[in-house]
Design an enzyme around this catalytic site. Structure first.
Site, PDB file in Angstrom:
ATOM      1  N   ASN A 280      -2.126   0.103   6.680  1.00 33.09           N
ATOM      2  CA  ASN A 280      -1.613  -1.159   7.234  1.00 33.09           C
ATOM      3  C   ASN A 280      -0.692  -1.924   6.295  1.00 33.09           C
ATOM      4  OD1 ASN A 280      -3.614  -1.990   5.538  1.00 33.09           O
ATOM      5  ND2 ASN A 280      -4.656  -3.312   6.995  1.00 33.09           N
TER       6      ASN A 280
ATOM      7  N   HIS B 139      -2.216  -5.468   1.556  1.00 30.62           N
ATOM      8  CA  HIS B 139      -3.533  -6.093   1.406  1.00 30.62           C
ATOM      9  C   HIS B 139      -3.331  -7.577   1.128  1.00 30.62           C
ATOM     10  CE1 HIS B 139      -7.535  -7.044  -0.151  1.00 30.62           C
ATOM     11  NE2 HIS B 139      -6.925  -7.638  -1.157  1.00 30.62           N
TER      12      HIS B 139
ATOM     13  N   LYS C  89       0.816  -1.212   0.000  1.00 25.87           N
ATOM     14  CA  LYS C  89       0.000   0.000   0.000  1.00 25.87           C
ATOM     15  C   LYS C  89       0.859   1.275   0.000  1.00 25.87           C
ATOM     16  CE  LYS C  89      -3.943  -2.251   2.238  1.00 25.87           C
ATOM     17  NZ  LYS C  89      -5.018  -2.104   3.241  1.00 25.87           N
TER      18      LYS C  89
ATOM     19  N   TYR D 286     -12.562  -2.177  -3.942  1.00 24.41           N
ATOM     20  CA  TYR D 286     -13.053  -2.265  -2.561  1.00 24.41           C
ATOM     21  C   TYR D 286     -14.582  -2.166  -2.476  1.00 24.41           C
ATOM     22  CZ  TYR D 286      -8.379  -2.198  -0.491  1.00 24.41           C
ATOM     23  OH  TYR D 286      -7.099  -2.527  -0.096  1.00 24.41           O
TER      24      TYR D 286
ATOM     25  N   GLU E 109      -9.232 -11.254  -7.522  1.00 25.19           N
ATOM     26  CA  GLU E 109      -8.392 -10.061  -7.321  1.00 25.19           C
ATOM     27  C   GLU E 109      -7.136 -10.088  -8.201  1.00 25.19           C
ATOM     28  OE1 GLU E 109      -9.839  -9.095  -2.743  1.00 25.19           O
ATOM     29  OE2 GLU E 109      -7.739  -9.583  -3.109  1.00 25.19           O
TER      30      GLU E 109
HETATM   31  P1  CMP Z   1      -7.377  -4.702   3.311  1.00 28.91           P
HETATM   32  O1  CMP Z   1      -6.808  -6.070   3.520  1.00 28.91           O
HETATM   33  O2  CMP Z   1      -6.794  -3.899   2.199  1.00 28.91           O
HETATM   34  O3  CMP Z   1      -8.956  -4.814   3.078  1.00 28.91           O
HETATM   35  C1  CMP Z   1      -9.848  -3.798   3.443  1.00 28.91           C
HETATM   36  C2  CMP Z   1      -9.184  -2.683   4.155  1.00 28.91           C
HETATM   37  O4  CMP Z   1     -10.026  -1.806   4.851  1.00 28.91           O
HETATM   38  C3  CMP Z   1      -8.274  -3.232   5.231  1.00 28.91           C
HETATM   39  O5  CMP Z   1      -7.170  -3.876   4.643  1.00 28.91           O
HETATM   40  C4  CMP Z   1      -7.976  -1.994   6.053  1.00 28.91           C
HETATM   41  O6  CMP Z   1      -6.889  -1.262   5.532  1.00 28.91           O
HETATM   42  C5  CMP Z   1      -9.254  -1.204   5.873  1.00 28.91           C
HETATM   43  N1  CMP Z   1     -10.017  -1.201   7.110  1.00 28.91           N
HETATM   44  C6  CMP Z   1     -10.616  -2.238   7.708  1.00 28.91           C
HETATM   45  N2  CMP Z   1     -11.235  -1.850   8.843  1.00 28.91           N
HETATM   46  C7  CMP Z   1     -11.005  -0.530   8.960  1.00 28.91           C
HETATM   47  C8  CMP Z   1     -11.381   0.451   9.911  1.00 28.91           C
HETATM   48  N3  CMP Z   1     -12.129   0.138  10.972  1.00 28.91           N
HETATM   49  N4  CMP Z   1     -10.969   1.721   9.720  1.00 28.91           N
HETATM   50  C9  CMP Z   1     -10.234   2.036   8.625  1.00 28.91           C
HETATM   51  N5  CMP Z   1      -9.848   1.147   7.686  1.00 28.91           N
HETATM   52  C10 CMP Z   1     -10.227  -0.123   7.860  1.00 28.91           C
END
Ligand code: CMP
Length: 138
Positions: free
Chosen positions: A113, A116, A10, A50, A127
């Site tokens: 984070n 993904h 990311k 998403y 995906e």
């Molecule tokens: P990802 O694996 O990319 O899939 C969905 C993403 O949504 C997840 O990682 C997080 O980065 C994001 N996400 C999930 N829960 C939250 C939350 N409570 N607040 C902000 N971002 C979130």
């Protein structure tokens, strides 16, 4: 059985220039890289990718973040790839991620984070196909 899963490094991790360390960890864990590219996600592609989270309160923030800088998308293959990759990256929230996982090491928050990962075998296939044509995979 071999499975496919999609990794996205990311924008936070690319900004920190740690994509190389993340790719090394993935390779060391036995994943084969079938395809890899650095791209700038369009608003429309982030929204579509998403879409499953469309009704969630964090959807807009997530799409804004994912289009805030380049990302590295990587198509991965391995036996049991989906579960093994999710174990390697750790919980969505780095505060809850196990020691040694990619998110524990490199992620800043639940939204920023670092990586993904696909959440099921069907989504792994879907995906990977979202970002790669079959002829782009080795
Ligand atoms: P990802 O694996 O990319 O899939 C969905 C993403 O949504 C997840 O990682 C997080 O980065 C994001 N996400 C999930 N829960 C939250 C939350 N409570 N607040 C902000 N971002 C979130």
């Amino acid at each position: 059985m071999n499975q496919r899963t999609l990794c996205i490094i990311k924008p936070d991790a690319v900004r920190k220039k740690i994509q190389g360390s993340i790719i090394q960890k993935i390779s060391d864990a036995g994943f084969r890289i079938l395809g890899m590219k650095m791209i700038f996600l369009s608003d429309s592609d982030a929204g579509k990718f998403y879409e499953i989270h469309k009704e969630r309160p964090f959807y807009k923030e997530l799409c804004t973040f994912m289009t805030s800088g380049p990302v590295v998308v990587i198509a991965l293959e391995k036996e049991n790839a989906v579960a093994d990759y999710r174990k390697l990256i750790g919980a969505t929230d780095p505060a809850e991620a196990e020691e040694g996982t990619i998110r524990k090491l490199y992620a800043d928050s639940k939204s920023e984070n670092a990586v993904h990962g696909s959440d099921s075998e069907a989504n792994g296939i879907k995906e990977v196909a979202f970002f790669f044509a079959e002829y782009e995979l080795v």
